[in-house]
Design a protein around this motif. Sequence first.
Motif, mmCIF file in Angstrom:
data_model
loop_
_atom_site.group_PDB
_atom_site.id
_atom_site.type_symbol
_atom_site.label_atom_id
_atom_site.label_comp_id
_atom_site.label_asym_id
_atom_site.label_seq_id
_atom_site.Cartn_x
_atom_site.Cartn_y
_atom_site.Cartn_z
ATOM 1 N N ARG A 146 -14.724 -57.940 7.420
ATOM 2 C CA ARG A 146 -13.456 -58.051 8.147
ATOM 3 C C ARG A 146 -12.308 -58.406 7.216
ATOM 4 N N THR A 147 -12.634 -58.951 6.041
ATOM 5 C CA THR A 147 -11.619 -59.317 5.054
ATOM 6 C C THR A 147 -11.411 -58.156 4.094
ATOM 7 N N PRO A 148 -10.168 -57.829 3.727
ATOM 8 C CA PRO A 148 -9.937 -56.752 2.761
ATOM 9 C C PRO A 148 -10.649 -57.028 1.436
ATOM 10 N N VAL A 149 -11.226 -55.978 0.862
ATOM 11 C CA VAL A 149 -12.003 -56.099 -0.375
ATOM 12 C C VAL A 149 -11.347 -55.249 -1.450
ATOM 13 N N VAL A 150 -11.207 -55.826 -2.647
ATOM 14 C CA VAL A 150 -10.668 -55.123 -3.808
ATOM 15 C C VAL A 150 -11.800 -54.930 -4.806
ATOM 16 N N SER A 151 -11.989 -53.692 -5.258
ATOM 17 C CA SER A 151 -13.015 -53.383 -6.245
ATOM 18 C C SER A 151 -12.386 -53.387 -7.626
ATOM 19 N N ALA A 152 -12.923 -54.206 -8.516
ATOM 20 C CA ALA A 152 -12.428 -54.273 -9.898
ATOM 21 C C ALA A 152 -13.630 -54.230 -10.827
ATOM 22 N N ILE A 153 -14.275 -53.078 -10.891
ATOM 23 C CA ILE A 153 -15.510 -52.912 -11.638
ATOM 24 C C ILE A 153 -15.239 -52.094 -12.888
ATOM 25 N N GLY A 154 -15.564 -52.653 -14.049
ATOM 26 C CA GLY A 154 -15.472 -51.908 -15.292
ATOM 27 C C GLY A 154 -14.048 -51.625 -15.700
ATOM 28 N N HIS A 155 -13.885 -50.509 -16.386
ATOM 29 C CA HIS A 155 -12.588 -50.093 -16.888
ATOM 30 C C HIS A 155 -12.172 -48.800 -16.206
ATOM 31 N N GLU A 156 -11.070 -48.249 -16.647
ATOM 32 C CA GLU A 156 -10.502 -47.073 -15.982
ATOM 33 C C GLU A 156 -11.499 -45.919 -15.830
ATOM 34 N N PRO A 157 -12.292 -45.568 -16.855
ATOM 35 C CA PRO A 157 -13.221 -44.424 -16.677
ATOM 36 C C PRO A 157 -14.369 -44.714 -15.721
ATOM 37 N N ASP A 158 -14.709 -45.990 -15.524
ATOM 38 C CA ASP A 158 -15.832 -46.330 -14.650
ATOM 39 C C ASP A 158 -15.441 -46.104 -13.196
ATOM 40 N N SER A 159 -16.356 -45.495 -12.449
ATOM 41 C CA SER A 159 -16.040 -45.212 -11.040
ATOM 42 C C SER A 159 -17.285 -45.360 -10.178
ATOM 43 N N PRO A 160 -17.774 -46.579 -9.959
ATOM 44 C CA PRO A 160 -18.885 -46.770 -9.020
ATOM 45 C C PRO A 160 -18.428 -46.472 -7.593
#
Length: 417
Positions: free
Chosen positions: A235-249
Amino acid sequence: MTSPTPPSTAENPWPVRTLSFKLADWIHRLGQVWVEGQLTQINARPGTRTAFLTLRDTAAEMSLSVTCDPDLLRRSEVPLTEGSRVVVCGRPDFYTGRGTLSLRVTDIRPVGLGQLLARIQRVRELLAAEGLFDTRRKQALPFLPHTVGLISGRGSAAQRDIVAVAGQRWESVRFRVEDSVVQGPAAVPSIIERLDVLDADPQVEVIIIARGGGSVEDLLPFSDETLLRAVAACRTPVVSAIGHEPDSPLLDLVADVRAATPTDAAKHVVPDVTAEMAGLEALRQRSARALRNWVHREERLVDGLRARPVLARPTTMIDDHERTVERLRADIRRSVTHRLDVETHRHEQYAARLATLGPAQTLARGYAVVQRVDTDHPHAVSSVDDLPPGARVRIRVADGSANAHVDPAADEQGEPS
């Protein structure tokens, strides 16, 4: 043919060996199976004929004991180490002597990068078909969150960067940091546990899941289907900050906001107080300028209206009508005066004519008026026939009158005496 085992009762319980044999019989019926997991422990002592391994589920806190021939490990094209992701083929085996279950493996195949990417693609297609990537379901971030939840590795560079950058942008920002495992088979259950804790906290208004860069294998937990569904259910907004710019999980697609780096996540979540104050000042100046322009425009409009003759001299129309009324009054007065003069002149003419023709003028010329006064109705005498002898009369001349009697001895011409 063995006789069937009678059912167990309190009076006739089974011995341990009977239950163990039955469990072994049921487990052996499962036959050969292929299982995927991650190696978390490898015990292959030199000179032994059996290697003992632990195969852990990649998305849950579950593991299974595995036994195999040590040659399987040595013959692998890719060195198998703890953390390697593998697919094994084996038969479940229940050891009745110790009452333990293990998987006797006859084939071990490391999961290569291509296979991992193919599985990630299958998960991507499945979740996309369910609408978990739809932008319409994403939540907007709060402008100034009261508390920011942060899930990251203990003492990681990503954690330090986010806290430091956010503090520089807004000194009053508060963080609730939940340290978690961010790599390996324990990462997914650990992250989900911390995510549930932060999502249940009413003070936390946005959650950041952060980790530094790494290989595809290192970032696999952030493409796990179980974790993705847990994030989608938050219910809470989630921000994904995984790896660097090329990484895209796949977490980048499910999260409400995708940040290129942990530092970028801090910039997305926490506004820059200096920039915001500058923006407020710019807006204040723009609003003041717009208000002044509006006032000047309205003043010009009012001045234009006031410059119009009808507003510059509001009595203009009244003055015009007043002059018209005065002119008409003068005309009427002049007409009435002229009429009075004409009528006065006519009256004087009639009076002169009347005076000329009246009895007074006749008397002034020597005439007299004889009135008989001895009757009930005195009247002027116009004939001698109305003057019998002895009649009493009044003779009126210009300057007065005198009484007289008709003399009986008058001459024959009828003149009175």
